[in-house]
Design a protein around this motif. Sequence first.
Motif, PDB file in Angstrom:
ATOM      1  N   VAL A 156      12.722  -0.511  11.256  1.00 24.95           N
ATOM      2  CA  VAL A 156      11.673  -0.062  12.168  1.00 24.95           C
ATOM      3  C   VAL A 156      10.804  -1.256  12.537  1.00 24.95           C
ATOM      4  O   VAL A 156      10.187  -1.873  11.680  1.00 24.95           O
ATOM      5  N   GLY A 157      10.800  -1.567  13.829  1.00 26.06           N
ATOM      6  CA  GLY A 157       9.957  -2.655  14.315  1.00 26.06           C
ATOM      7  C   GLY A 157      10.543  -4.027  14.131  1.00 26.06           C
ATOM      8  O   GLY A 157       9.844  -5.021  14.264  1.00 26.06           O
ATOM      9  N   GLY A 158      11.812  -4.092  13.832  1.00 26.47           N
ATOM     10  CA  GLY A 158      12.430  -5.397  13.637  1.00 26.47           C
ATOM     11  C   GLY A 158      12.912  -5.996  14.936  1.00 26.47           C
ATOM     12  O   GLY A 158      13.157  -5.293  15.906  1.00 26.47           O
ATOM     13  N   SER A 159      13.031  -7.287  14.929  1.00 28.18           N
ATOM     14  CA  SER A 159      13.601  -7.964  16.090  1.00 28.18           C
ATOM     15  C   SER A 159      14.660  -8.921  15.596  1.00 28.18           C
ATOM     16  O   SER A 159      14.626  -9.379  14.464  1.00 28.18           O
ATOM     17  N   GLY A 160      15.602  -9.186  16.413  1.00 26.79           N
ATOM     18  CA  GLY A 160      16.687 -10.068  16.015  1.00 26.79           C
ATOM     19  C   GLY A 160      18.009  -9.417  16.344  1.00 26.79           C
ATOM     20  O   GLY A 160      18.070  -8.345  16.947  1.00 26.79           O
ATOM     21  N   GLY A 180       5.886   5.923  20.143  1.00 26.66           N
ATOM     22  CA  GLY A 180       5.350   7.229  19.767  1.00 26.66           C
ATOM     23  C   GLY A 180       6.404   8.160  19.197  1.00 26.66           C
ATOM     24  O   GLY A 180       6.107   9.274  18.813  1.00 26.66           O
ATOM     25  N   HIS A 181       7.669   7.687  19.141  1.00 23.93           N
ATOM     26  CA  HIS A 181       8.771   8.523  18.676  1.00 23.93           C
ATOM     27  C   HIS A 181       9.400   8.015  17.384  1.00 23.93           C
ATOM     28  O   HIS A 181      10.556   8.316  17.110  1.00 23.93           O
ATOM     29  N   VAL A 182       8.669   7.248  16.613  1.00 22.26           N
ATOM     30  CA  VAL A 182       9.224   6.661  15.393  1.00 22.26           C
ATOM     31  C   VAL A 182       9.724   7.747  14.455  1.00 22.26           C
ATOM     32  O   VAL A 182      10.840   7.657  13.933  1.00 22.26           O
ATOM     33  N   ARG A 183       8.937   8.772  14.254  1.00 22.89           N
ATOM     34  CA  ARG A 183       9.328   9.855  13.337  1.00 22.89           C
ATOM     35  C   ARG A 183      10.672  10.449  13.746  1.00 22.89           C
ATOM     36  O   ARG A 183      11.582  10.589  12.922  1.00 22.89           O
ATOM     37  N   GLU A 184      10.799  10.791  15.013  1.00 27.70           N
ATOM     38  CA  GLU A 184      12.030  11.411  15.507  1.00 27.70           C
ATOM     39  C   GLU A 184      13.205  10.437  15.448  1.00 27.70           C
ATOM     40  O   GLU A 184      14.326  10.821  15.099  1.00 27.70           O
ATOM     41  N   ASP A 185      12.951   9.171  15.791  1.00 26.56           N
ATOM     42  CA  ASP A 185      14.031   8.179  15.787  1.00 26.56           C
ATOM     43  C   ASP A 185      14.542   7.902  14.377  1.00 26.56           C
ATOM     44  O   ASP A 185      15.755   7.776  14.161  1.00 26.56           O
ATOM     45  N   GLN A 187       0.810  -1.226   0.000  1.00 23.14           N
ATOM     46  CA  GLN A 187       0.000   0.000   0.000  1.00 23.14           C
ATOM     47  C   GLN A 187       0.841   1.272   0.000  1.00 23.14           C
ATOM     48  O   GLN A 187       0.315   2.366   0.128  1.00 23.14           O
ATOM     49  N   GLY A 188       2.137   1.151  -0.135  1.00 24.13           N
ATOM     50  CA  GLY A 188       3.005   2.323  -0.183  1.00 24.13           C
ATOM     51  C   GLY A 188       2.997   3.074   1.135  1.00 24.13           C
ATOM     52  O   GLY A 188       3.084   2.474   2.201  1.00 24.13           O
ATOM     53  N   LEU A 189       2.846   4.374   1.080  1.00 23.36           N
ATOM     54  CA  LEU A 189       2.875   5.190   2.288  1.00 23.36           C
ATOM     55  C   LEU A 189       1.646   4.987   3.164  1.00 23.36           C
ATOM     56  O   LEU A 189       1.634   5.420   4.315  1.00 23.36           O
ATOM     57  N   ALA A 190       0.630   4.310   2.636  1.00 24.80           N
ATOM     58  CA  ALA A 190      -0.552   3.972   3.433  1.00 24.80           C
ATOM     59  C   ALA A 190      -0.387   2.626   4.139  1.00 24.80           C
ATOM     60  O   ALA A 190      -1.272   2.203   4.873  1.00 24.80           O
ATOM     61  N   SER A 191       0.749   1.974   3.940  1.00 27.71           N
ATOM     62  CA  SER A 191       1.023   0.705   4.618  1.00 27.71           C
ATOM     63  C   SER A 191       1.107   0.944   6.117  1.00 27.71           C
ATOM     64  O   SER A 191       1.487   2.035   6.553  1.00 27.71           O
ATOM     65  N   PRO A 192       0.791  -0.059   6.910  1.00 29.75           N
ATOM     66  CA  PRO A 192       0.840   0.109   8.364  1.00 29.75           C
ATOM     67  C   PRO A 192       2.209   0.600   8.847  1.00 29.75           C
ATOM     68  O   PRO A 192       3.238   0.014   8.515  1.00 29.75           O
ATOM     69  N   GLY A 193       2.197   1.687   9.577  1.00 27.27           N
ATOM     70  CA  GLY A 193       3.416   2.243  10.159  1.00 27.27           C
ATOM     71  C   GLY A 193       4.262   3.082   9.233  1.00 27.27           C
ATOM     72  O   GLY A 193       5.256   3.673   9.664  1.00 27.27           O
ATOM     73  N   ALA A 194       3.937   3.178   7.959  1.00 31.31           N
ATOM     74  CA  ALA A 194       4.797   3.881   7.001  1.00 31.31           C
ATOM     75  C   ALA A 194       4.728   5.404   7.114  1.00 31.31           C
ATOM     76  O   ALA A 194       5.725   6.084   6.875  1.00 31.31           O
ATOM     77  N   ALA A 195       3.587   5.955   7.464  1.00 28.40           N
ATOM     78  CA  ALA A 195       3.428   7.419   7.482  1.00 28.40           C
ATOM     79  C   ALA A 195       4.411   8.116   8.422  1.00 28.40           C
ATOM     80  O   ALA A 195       5.082   9.069   8.011  1.00 28.40           O
ATOM     81  N   PRO A 196       4.555   7.694   9.684  1.00 28.86           N
ATOM     82  CA  PRO A 196       5.517   8.399  10.539  1.00 28.86           C
ATOM     83  C   PRO A 196       6.968   8.172  10.110  1.00 28.86           C
ATOM     84  O   PRO A 196       7.813   9.052  10.302  1.00 28.86           O
ATOM     85  N   VAL A 197       7.241   7.027   9.513  1.00 34.50           N
ATOM     86  CA  VAL A 197       8.596   6.764   9.020  1.00 34.50           C
ATOM     87  C   VAL A 197       8.907   7.706   7.863  1.00 34.50           C
ATOM     88  O   VAL A 197       9.979   8.315   7.806  1.00 34.50           O
ATOM     89  N   TRP A 198       7.963   7.871   6.946  1.00 36.41           N
ATOM     90  CA  TRP A 198       8.143   8.772   5.810  1.00 36.41           C
ATOM     91  C   TRP A 198       8.304  10.214   6.303  1.00 36.41           C
ATOM     92  O   TRP A 198       9.143  10.964   5.808  1.00 36.41           O
ATOM     93  N   ALA A 199       7.521  10.588   7.303  1.00 37.72           N
ATOM     94  CA  ALA A 199       7.639  11.939   7.871  1.00 37.72           C
ATOM     95  C   ALA A 199       9.036  12.147   8.466  1.00 37.72           C
ATOM     96  O   ALA A 199       9.631  13.220   8.315  1.00 37.72           O
TER      97      ALA A 199
END
Length: 163
Positions: free
Chosen positions: A127-131, A144-149, A47-59
């Motif tokens: 973003v959101g990975g584990s391992g 809540g700080h994804v954009r800043e991080d 879904q591109g920028l509408a994919s789950p979690g993508a909007a704050p990352v793009w910002a």
Amino acid sequence: MVAAAGAVVVGVVALVVWWPSGAGDELPPARARVYADFSACLLTGEQGLASPGAAPVWAGLQDASADTATKVSYLAAAGPATDANYLPYLNSLVQRRCDVIVTVGQPGTAVALEQAAAHPGIRFVAVGGSGNPAANVSPVGVSGHVREDVARAVREAAHASGH
């Protein structure tokens, strides 16, 4: 009648061509932006920028771009959300010579963590990975700080490379 219409057309064309342009008219300021030779690329879901979690990352990428003149872009992985499907999309970002590759969610982050060691010259932001990330991976938790991080990780990579 045709001659009169032709004369009118010729007169209008002549008027437009020879009308004095306003010597005092100024052009608006240029809107072109000069970018550094540094790029950050986001791999998203179908879904591109509408994919789950993508909007704050793009910002966050845009925030970093505003501060560092980093070129930012994104690529949506079409098709099923599987590691096998995401791998060619990640590889295309490697071939585009993205200096930073940002992934959000699964399976993009899993593929990035898997491939990071093979591409030590690229900085990965997962973003959101584990391992257990490689040395060139900056993990970013989903908070809540994804954009800043994300912005901070891209800025750090840009500054580390001299941009």
